[in-house]
Scaffold this motif. Structure first.
Motif, PDB file in Angstrom:
ATOM      1  N   ILE A 106      -0.664 -43.978  41.059  1.00  0.00           N
ATOM      2  CA  ILE A 106      -1.263 -42.688  41.413  1.00  0.00           C
ATOM      3  C   ILE A 106      -0.410 -41.522  40.901  1.00  0.00           C
ATOM      4  CG2 ILE A 106      -1.972 -41.193  43.317  1.00  0.00           C
ATOM      5  CD1 ILE A 106      -3.800 -43.600  42.850  1.00  0.00           C
ATOM      6  N   ARG A 138      -1.283 -38.504  38.012  1.00  0.00           N
ATOM      7  CA  ARG A 138      -1.220 -37.087  38.354  1.00  0.00           C
ATOM      8  C   ARG A 138      -0.254 -36.301  37.460  1.00  0.00           C
ATOM      9  NH1 ARG A 138      -0.772 -36.182  44.722  1.00  0.00           N
ATOM     10  NH2 ARG A 138      -1.125 -34.053  43.968  1.00  0.00           N
ATOM     11  N   ARG A 178      -0.540 -36.160  34.327  1.00  0.00           N
ATOM     12  CA  ARG A 178      -1.417 -35.637  33.281  1.00  0.00           C
ATOM     13  C   ARG A 178      -0.775 -35.731  31.907  1.00  0.00           C
ATOM     14  NH1 ARG A 178      -3.443 -30.559  37.004  1.00  0.00           N
ATOM     15  NH2 ARG A 178      -4.620 -31.845  38.496  1.00  0.00           N
ATOM     16  N   THR A 193       1.953 -38.308  31.431  1.00  0.00           N
ATOM     17  CA  THR A 193       1.660 -39.653  31.910  1.00  0.00           C
ATOM     18  C   THR A 193       2.240 -40.719  30.986  1.00  0.00           C
ATOM     19  OG1 THR A 193      -0.384 -38.937  32.975  1.00  0.00           O
ATOM     20  CG2 THR A 193      -0.187 -41.274  32.454  1.00  0.00           C
TER      21      THR A 193
END
Length: 244
Positions: A33, A37, A39, A42
């Motif tokens: 997760i 997040r 973005r 990542t």
């Protein structure tokens, strides 16, 4: 305390291993997760899986190796007894696991992987610091259920039942719960500051603080390395993370 939480015939599930598996699942869920997040920062999924696998292998191998050296003096001292059977030698030599061994090997493994594949070290640290804290929070409750890593005898301590790894009938300091609470605190502390302070020294200090959280429980512990050994490992492991 519940050494065995499920038993059916010869099949048994111990509280220690059940919570260790739950801790791994919780850590992976957080990593997945949190990585999504990030973005634009990542990590590719295969790198995240590889780093997580390094954690698991390092903890198992590193903690077992250090545990071997911890047990070695006792093995040598009572060699006449253990030499009667190779099984006794193996059982004694690999009967203990020491967290510091796994921690140091995990740091080295992540350092090599991050450098080899030219990943962003700050991103790796930002993901795995709270994930490790979450893992240790749950896993140390498993230690409490199994009775390992128990503390010294104190008047207000916890009395473990028969069948635990801890001595039964003695009031012992619950070092497992003390460390578990420390890791939970660090988990939320890091989450509260990581978006405000995105600097490598801050991230490294957070991991150093993560290893420092062992101090209280280890100094009270009667079943692990002496406190002096632990104090030597903690600053060294934290300092190494600066170069990730």
């Amino acid at each position: 305390m519940c050494p065995i939480i499920f038993e059916y015939g010869v099949f048994r599930v111990s509280g220690y291993w059940f919570l260790t598996v739950m801790a791994l699942l919780a850590a992976w869920f957080y990593l997945f997760i949190a990585n999504v997040r990030l973005r634009e920062r990542t990590l590719p999924l295969y790198h995240l899986i590889s780093l997580f696998a390094i954690c698991i292998i390092s903890i198992l191998v590193g903690s077992t190796l250090v545990g071997f050296f911890v047990n070695l003096p006792g093995l040598i001292e009572d060699w006449a007894h253990y030499s009667q059977s190779p099984g006794l030698i193996i059982e004694k030599a690999f009967s203990s696991r020491v967290f510091y061994g796994g921690s140091i090997m995990m740091i080295l493994g992540h350092w090599w992987y991050t450098r080899h594949y030219e990943l962003d070290g700050e991103t790796v640290i930002e993901l795995f610091v709270p994930a490790t804290a979450l893992f240790m929070f749950i896993a140390r409750i498993g230690c409490f259920m199994g009775g390992c890593c128990y503390g010294v005898e104190v008047p207000w301590g916890v009395v473990f039942p028969e069948g635990s790894l801890a001595p039964a009938g003695l009031p012992l300091f619950p070092s497992q719960l003390a460390e578990s609470a420390g890791h939970l605190l660090l988990f939320f502390l890091f989450l509260s500051v990581k978006n405000k302070l995105r600097k490598k020294p801050i991230c490294c200090f957070s991991i150093w603080a993560l290893t420092q959280s062992c101090a209280l429980s280890w100094n009270f512990s009667a079943a692990t390395l002496p406190a002096a050994s632990g104090l030597a490992c903690r600053p060294a492991s934290g300092s190494a993370l600066y170069f990730c």
